[in-house]
Design an enzyme around this catalytic site. Structure first.
Site, PDB file in Angstrom:
ATOM      1  N   ASN A   8       0.879  -1.255   0.117  1.00  8.08           N
ATOM      2  CA  ASN A   8       0.070  -0.110  -0.091  1.00  8.08           C
ATOM      3  C   ASN A   8       0.894   1.340   0.130  1.00  8.08           C
ATOM      4  OD1 ASN A   8      -1.982   1.929   0.326  1.00  8.08           O
ATOM      5  ND2 ASN A   8      -2.585   1.245   2.387  1.00  8.08           N
ATOM      6  N   HIS A  95     -10.092   1.037   4.602  1.00  8.91           N
ATOM      7  CA  HIS A  95      -9.045   1.554   5.031  1.00  8.91           C
ATOM      8  C   HIS A  95      -9.063   2.426   6.215  1.00  8.91           C
ATOM      9  CE1 HIS A  95      -4.996   2.573   6.246  1.00  8.91           C
ATOM     10  NE2 HIS A  95      -4.444   1.653   5.652  1.00  8.91           N
ATOM     11  N   GLU A 176      -6.360  -4.812  10.418  1.00 11.57           N
ATOM     12  CA  GLU A 176      -4.910  -3.712  10.520  1.00 11.57           C
ATOM     13  C   GLU A 176      -5.444  -3.270  11.881  1.00 11.57           C
ATOM     14  OE1 GLU A 176      -2.843  -2.594   6.969  1.00 11.57           O
ATOM     15  OE2 GLU A 176      -4.826  -1.456   7.160  1.00 11.57           O
ATOM     16  N   GLY A 182       1.527   2.506  11.015  1.00 11.38           N
ATOM     17  CA  GLY A 182       2.516   3.554  10.886  1.00 11.38           C
ATOM     18  C   GLY A 182       3.082   3.830  12.362  1.00 11.38           C
ATOM     19  N   SER A 221       2.323  -1.954  10.538  1.00  6.50           N
ATOM     20  CA  SER A 221       3.890  -1.755  10.867  1.00  6.50           C
ATOM     21  C   SER A 221       4.771  -3.246  10.536  1.00  6.50           C
ATOM     22  CB  SER A 221       4.251  -1.390  12.138  1.00  6.50           C
ATOM     23  OG  SER A 221       3.739  -0.065  12.552  1.00  6.50           O
ATOM     24  N   GLY A 242       2.404  -1.341   4.523  1.00  7.07           N
ATOM     25  CA  GLY A 242       2.446   0.131   4.428  1.00  7.07           C
ATOM     26  C   GLY A 242       3.982   0.612   3.909  1.00  7.07           C
TER      27      GLY A 242
HETATM   28  P1  PGA Z   1       2.154   0.564   8.058  1.00 12.99           P
HETATM   29  O1  PGA Z   1       0.570   0.720   7.089  1.00 12.99           O
HETATM   30  O2  PGA Z   1       2.781  -0.929   7.565  1.00 12.99           O
HETATM   31  O3  PGA Z   1       3.112   1.574   7.412  1.00 12.99           O
HETATM   32  O4  PGA Z   1       1.936   0.270   9.400  1.00 12.99           O
HETATM   33  C1  PGA Z   1      -0.218  -0.243   6.740  1.00 12.99           C
HETATM   34  C2  PGA Z   1      -1.351   0.201   6.097  1.00 12.99           C
HETATM   35  O5  PGA Z   1      -2.043   1.118   6.588  1.00 12.99           O
HETATM   36  O6  PGA Z   1      -2.189  -0.245   5.383  1.00 12.99           O
END
Ligand code: PGA
Length: 267
Positions: A8, A95, A176, A182, A221, A242
Protein backbone atom coordinates in the site's frame (compact mmCIF):
# COMPACT_ATOMS: atom_id res chain seq x y z
CA UNK A 1 -4.62 -20.66 -0.44
CA UNK A 2 -2.15 -18.57 -2.47
CA UNK A 3 -0.43 -16.09 -0.16
CA UNK A 4 -1.06 -12.43 -0.93
CA UNK A 5 1.42 -9.63 -0.27
CA UNK A 6 -0.01 -6.18 -0.86
CA UNK A 7 2.08 -3.00 -1.02
CA UNK A 8 0.00 0.00 0.00
CA UNK A 9 2.01 2.94 -1.32
CA UNK A 10 -0.57 5.44 0.01
CA UNK A 11 0.09 9.01 -1.23
CA UNK A 12 3.85 8.57 -1.63
CA UNK A 13 6.57 8.46 -4.32
CA UNK A 14 7.42 10.69 -7.26
CA UNK A 15 6.44 9.43 -10.69
CA UNK A 16 10.00 8.28 -11.44
CA UNK A 17 10.33 6.49 -8.09
CA UNK A 18 7.01 4.75 -8.60
CA UNK A 19 8.01 3.48 -12.04
CA UNK A 20 11.30 2.12 -10.73
CA UNK A 21 9.68 0.46 -7.74
CA UNK A 22 7.02 -1.12 -9.94
CA UNK A 23 9.80 -2.70 -12.02
CA UNK A 24 11.28 -4.14 -8.82
CA UNK A 25 7.90 -5.57 -7.86
CA UNK A 26 7.63 -7.12 -11.27
CA UNK A 27 11.00 -8.88 -10.84
CA UNK A 28 9.90 -10.10 -7.41
CA UNK A 29 6.70 -11.55 -8.80
CA UNK A 30 8.75 -13.28 -11.47
CA UNK A 31 10.96 -14.79 -8.80
CA UNK A 32 8.25 -15.77 -6.31
CA UNK A 33 5.64 -17.24 -8.61
CA UNK A 34 3.66 -18.91 -5.82
CA UNK A 35 2.88 -15.56 -4.17
CA UNK A 36 0.36 -13.05 -5.46
CA UNK A 37 1.71 -9.51 -5.23
CA UNK A 38 -0.45 -6.40 -5.45
CA UNK A 39 0.65 -2.80 -5.91
CA UNK A 40 -1.83 -0.32 -4.45
CA UNK A 41 -0.36 2.64 -6.29
CA UNK A 42 -1.61 6.25 -6.19
CA UNK A 43 -4.46 6.51 -8.71
CA UNK A 44 -2.53 8.82 -11.05
CA UNK A 45 0.20 6.20 -11.51
CA UNK A 46 -1.99 3.17 -12.23
CA UNK A 47 -2.24 3.48 -16.00
CA UNK A 48 1.40 4.51 -16.53
CA UNK A 49 2.60 1.58 -14.41
CA UNK A 50 0.39 -0.83 -16.30
CA UNK A 51 1.65 0.45 -19.63
CA UNK A 52 5.27 0.42 -18.47
CA UNK A 53 5.02 -3.21 -17.29
CA UNK A 54 3.77 -4.54 -20.59
CA UNK A 55 5.09 -8.01 -19.95
CA UNK A 56 3.85 -8.62 -16.43
CA UNK A 57 4.13 -11.85 -14.49
CA UNK A 58 0.59 -13.16 -14.01
CA UNK A 59 0.92 -13.07 -10.21
CA UNK A 60 1.48 -9.28 -10.16
CA UNK A 61 -1.61 -7.08 -9.95
CA UNK A 62 -2.47 -3.43 -9.62
CA UNK A 63 -5.07 -2.16 -7.19
CA UNK A 64 -6.80 1.10 -6.39
CA UNK A 65 -6.58 2.51 -2.85
CA UNK A 66 -9.92 4.28 -2.91
CA UNK A 67 -12.88 4.73 -5.25
CA UNK A 68 -16.37 6.16 -5.43
CA UNK A 69 -19.43 4.00 -4.84
CA UNK A 70 -20.88 5.23 -8.17
CA UNK A 71 -19.37 4.58 -11.56
CA UNK A 72 -19.77 8.14 -12.91
CA UNK A 73 -21.30 11.49 -12.13
CA UNK A 74 -20.77 14.83 -10.41
CA UNK A 75 -18.15 13.68 -7.88
CA UNK A 76 -15.27 16.10 -8.28
CA UNK A 77 -11.93 14.55 -7.45
CA UNK A 78 -13.16 11.00 -7.00
CA UNK A 79 -11.89 7.83 -8.68
CA UNK A 80 -14.24 5.66 -10.72
CA UNK A 81 -13.72 1.92 -10.84
CA UNK A 82 -14.71 1.72 -14.48
CA UNK A 83 -11.96 4.21 -15.32
CA UNK A 84 -9.29 1.92 -13.86
CA UNK A 85 -10.84 -1.41 -14.80
CA UNK A 86 -8.48 -1.94 -17.72
CA UNK A 87 -5.45 -1.86 -15.46
CA UNK A 88 -6.61 -2.86 -11.96
CA UNK A 89 -7.69 -6.18 -10.65
CA UNK A 90 -7.86 -5.23 -6.95
CA UNK A 91 -9.70 -2.55 -4.98
CA UNK A 92 -9.15 -1.60 -1.35
CA UNK A 93 -12.13 -0.60 0.80
CA UNK A 94 -12.51 0.60 4.36
CA UNK A 95 -8.92 1.47 5.22
CA UNK A 96 -8.86 3.12 8.64
CA UNK A 97 -7.27 6.26 7.16
CA UNK A 98 -10.30 6.60 4.88
CA UNK A 99 -12.67 5.97 7.75
CA UNK A 100 -10.94 8.39 10.11
CA UNK A 101 -9.76 11.18 7.83
CA UNK A 102 -12.44 11.11 5.14
CA UNK A 103 -15.50 10.16 7.13
CA UNK A 104 -16.15 6.82 5.48
CA UNK A 105 -18.81 4.82 7.28
CA UNK A 106 -19.67 1.13 7.39
CA UNK A 107 -22.50 1.91 4.98
CA UNK A 108 -20.33 3.71 2.42
CA UNK A 109 -17.72 0.97 2.69
CA UNK A 110 -20.42 -1.61 2.06
CA UNK A 111 -21.67 0.30 -1.01
CA UNK A 112 -18.14 0.40 -2.40
CA UNK A 113 -17.57 -3.30 -1.83
CA UNK A 114 -20.81 -4.24 -3.61
CA UNK A 115 -19.96 -2.03 -6.57
CA UNK A 116 -16.40 -3.39 -6.80
CA UNK A 117 -17.71 -6.97 -6.80
CA UNK A 118 -20.25 -6.08 -9.47
CA UNK A 119 -17.49 -4.57 -11.58
CA UNK A 120 -15.41 -7.75 -11.26
CA UNK A 121 -12.69 -6.64 -8.84
CA UNK A 122 -10.95 -8.58 -6.10
CA UNK A 123 -11.81 -6.60 -2.98
CA UNK A 124 -9.61 -6.14 0.07
CA UNK A 125 -11.78 -5.11 3.00
CA UNK A 126 -10.00 -3.47 5.95
CA UNK A 127 -11.17 -3.85 9.53
CA UNK A 128 -9.39 -2.97 12.76
CA UNK A 129 -9.68 -1.82 16.34
CA UNK A 130 -8.54 1.49 17.85
CA UNK A 131 -7.30 0.03 21.13
CA UNK A 132 -5.45 -3.18 21.75
CA UNK A 133 -7.46 -6.15 23.00
CA UNK A 134 -6.24 -8.10 26.01
CA UNK A 135 -6.45 -11.49 24.41
CA UNK A 136 -3.67 -12.97 26.54
CA UNK A 137 -5.67 -12.64 29.74
CA UNK A 138 -9.30 -12.41 28.65
CA UNK A 139 -9.59 -14.27 25.37
CA UNK A 140 -13.27 -15.21 25.58
CA UNK A 141 -14.59 -11.88 26.83
CA UNK A 142 -12.41 -9.90 24.43
CA UNK A 143 -13.57 -12.09 21.52
CA UNK A 144 -17.12 -11.32 22.58
CA UNK A 145 -16.35 -7.58 22.64
CA UNK A 146 -15.35 -7.80 18.98
CA UNK A 147 -19.05 -8.21 18.14
CA UNK A 148 -20.05 -4.90 19.72
CA UNK A 149 -21.20 -1.98 17.62
CA UNK A 150 -18.19 -0.59 15.72
CA UNK A 151 -15.84 -3.39 16.76
CA UNK A 152 -14.09 -5.55 14.19
CA UNK A 153 -16.65 -8.32 13.76
CA UNK A 154 -19.39 -5.72 13.52
CA UNK A 155 -17.31 -3.87 10.89
CA UNK A 156 -16.92 -7.18 9.04
CA UNK A 157 -20.63 -7.95 9.14
CA UNK A 158 -21.61 -4.47 7.97
CA UNK A 159 -18.98 -4.43 5.23
CA UNK A 160 -20.32 -7.72 3.87
CA UNK A 161 -24.02 -6.91 4.09
CA UNK A 162 -25.61 -8.17 0.87
CA UNK A 163 -22.44 -9.97 -0.23
CA UNK A 164 -23.38 -13.48 -1.31
CA UNK A 165 -21.56 -16.75 -0.73
CA UNK A 166 -20.49 -16.88 -4.36
CA UNK A 167 -18.98 -13.39 -4.09
CA UNK A 168 -16.75 -14.52 -1.25
CA UNK A 169 -14.20 -15.92 -3.70
CA UNK A 170 -13.34 -12.31 -4.49
CA UNK A 171 -13.17 -11.01 -0.93
CA UNK A 172 -10.01 -10.69 1.17
CA UNK A 173 -10.13 -9.31 4.68
CA UNK A 174 -7.22 -7.17 5.89
CA UNK A 175 -7.04 -7.10 9.65
CA UNK A 176 -5.23 -3.88 10.57
CA UNK A 177 -5.17 -2.80 14.21
CA UNK A 178 -5.27 0.99 14.09
CA UNK A 179 -2.86 1.24 17.02
CA UNK A 180 -0.25 -0.62 14.97
CA UNK A 181 -0.48 1.28 11.67
CA UNK A 182 2.48 3.53 10.97
CA UNK A 183 3.81 3.20 14.51
CA UNK A 184 6.67 0.67 14.25
CA UNK A 185 4.70 -1.08 16.97
CA UNK A 186 3.27 -4.08 15.18
CA UNK A 187 1.01 -6.61 16.86
CA UNK A 188 2.75 -9.82 17.92
CA UNK A 189 2.40 -12.91 15.75
CA UNK A 190 0.18 -14.73 18.26
CA UNK A 191 -2.01 -11.65 18.74
CA UNK A 192 -2.53 -11.20 14.99
CA UNK A 193 -3.10 -14.95 14.63
CA UNK A 194 -5.77 -14.94 17.34
CA UNK A 195 -7.70 -12.04 15.82
CA UNK A 196 -7.42 -13.40 12.27
CA UNK A 197 -8.67 -16.74 13.57
CA UNK A 198 -11.63 -15.09 15.30
CA UNK A 199 -12.45 -13.26 12.05
CA UNK A 200 -12.26 -16.52 10.10
CA UNK A 201 -14.55 -18.25 12.59
CA UNK A 202 -16.98 -15.40 12.27
CA UNK A 203 -16.97 -15.69 8.47
CA UNK A 204 -17.86 -19.36 8.86
CA UNK A 205 -20.67 -18.35 11.21
CA UNK A 206 -21.96 -15.93 8.56
CA UNK A 207 -21.36 -18.06 5.47
CA UNK A 208 -20.80 -21.64 6.69
CA UNK A 209 -18.09 -23.51 4.77
CA UNK A 210 -17.76 -20.77 2.16
CA UNK A 211 -16.34 -18.54 4.90
CA UNK A 212 -13.26 -20.76 5.00
CA UNK A 213 -12.25 -19.70 1.51
CA UNK A 214 -11.66 -16.06 2.50
CA UNK A 215 -8.03 -15.09 3.08
CA UNK A 216 -7.28 -12.87 6.06
CA UNK A 217 -4.24 -10.61 5.84
CA UNK A 218 -2.47 -8.81 8.66
CA UNK A 219 -1.36 -5.18 8.31
CA UNK A 220 0.23 -2.64 10.65
CA UNK A 221 3.98 -1.88 10.85
CA UNK A 222 5.04 -5.04 9.07
CA UNK A 223 8.68 -5.26 8.03
CA UNK A 224 11.27 -7.85 7.10
CA UNK A 225 11.96 -8.53 10.78
CA UNK A 226 8.44 -9.41 11.86
CA UNK A 227 7.11 -10.89 8.61
CA UNK A 228 8.05 -14.45 9.51
CA UNK A 229 6.21 -14.21 12.82
CA UNK A 230 2.97 -13.31 11.03
CA UNK A 231 3.18 -15.58 8.04
CA UNK A 232 3.95 -18.70 10.05
CA UNK A 233 0.48 -18.39 11.60
CA UNK A 234 -1.99 -20.58 9.71
CA UNK A 235 -4.80 -18.03 10.12
CA UNK A 236 -2.73 -15.28 8.41
CA UNK A 237 -2.69 -15.75 4.65
CA UNK A 238 -0.76 -12.63 3.69
CA UNK A 239 0.21 -9.06 4.56
CA UNK A 240 -0.94 -5.53 3.80
CA UNK A 241 2.32 -3.61 3.92
CA UNK A 242 2.49 0.19 4.23
CA UNK A 243 5.79 1.97 4.77
CA UNK A 244 7.96 -1.12 4.16
CA UNK A 245 6.36 -1.48 0.73
CA UNK A 246 8.09 1.75 -0.34
CA UNK A 247 11.56 0.31 0.24
CA UNK A 248 12.56 -2.13 -2.47
CA UNK A 249 14.99 -4.03 -0.23
CA UNK A 250 12.52 -4.46 2.61
CA UNK A 251 9.67 -5.49 0.34
CA UNK A 252 11.89 -7.95 -1.44
CA UNK A 253 12.86 -9.60 1.88
CA UNK A 254 9.18 -9.77 2.87
CA UNK A 255 8.36 -11.59 -0.38
CA UNK A 256 11.33 -13.91 0.07
CA UNK A 257 10.23 -14.84 3.61
CA UNK A 258 6.67 -15.33 2.41
CA UNK A 259 7.84 -17.74 -0.27
CA UNK A 260 9.89 -19.69 2.27
CA UNK A 261 7.30 -19.86 5.00
CA UNK A 262 4.20 -20.47 2.93
CA UNK A 263 5.87 -23.11 0.78
CA UNK A 264 6.49 -24.98 4.04
CA UNK A 265 10.25 -25.05 3.55
CA UNK A 266 11.00 -23.11 6.73
CA UNK A 267 8.51 -22.57 9.53
P1 PGA B 1 2.12 0.46 7.83
O1 PGA B 1 0.75 0.71 7.08
O2 PGA B 1 2.69 -0.84 7.35
O3 PGA B 1 2.99 1.63 7.47
O4 PGA B 1 1.84 0.42 9.29
C1 PGA B 1 -0.15 -0.34 6.83
C2 PGA B 1 -1.42 0.19 6.20
O5 PGA B 1 -1.89 1.28 6.59
O6 PGA B 1 -2.00 -0.45 5.31
Amino acid sequence: MTPLIVGNWKMNLSFGEAMLLAQRYSSLAQKYKATNIVILAPAAYLHPIFDELRVRPNNLFLGIQNFMSEIEGPYTGENSLTQVKRVCRFALAGHSERREKFGETDESVNDKIKLALKEGFEVIVCVGEKNRYHLEDYYQSEAKKMRENGAILDQTKKALQGVSKSDLDHIHIAYEPIWAIGTENAASGPYAAAVCYIIKQYLVELYQDAGNTVGVLYGGSTDSKNTREFLMQPSVSGLLVGSSSLKAGEFSKICEICAEVKSGRIV
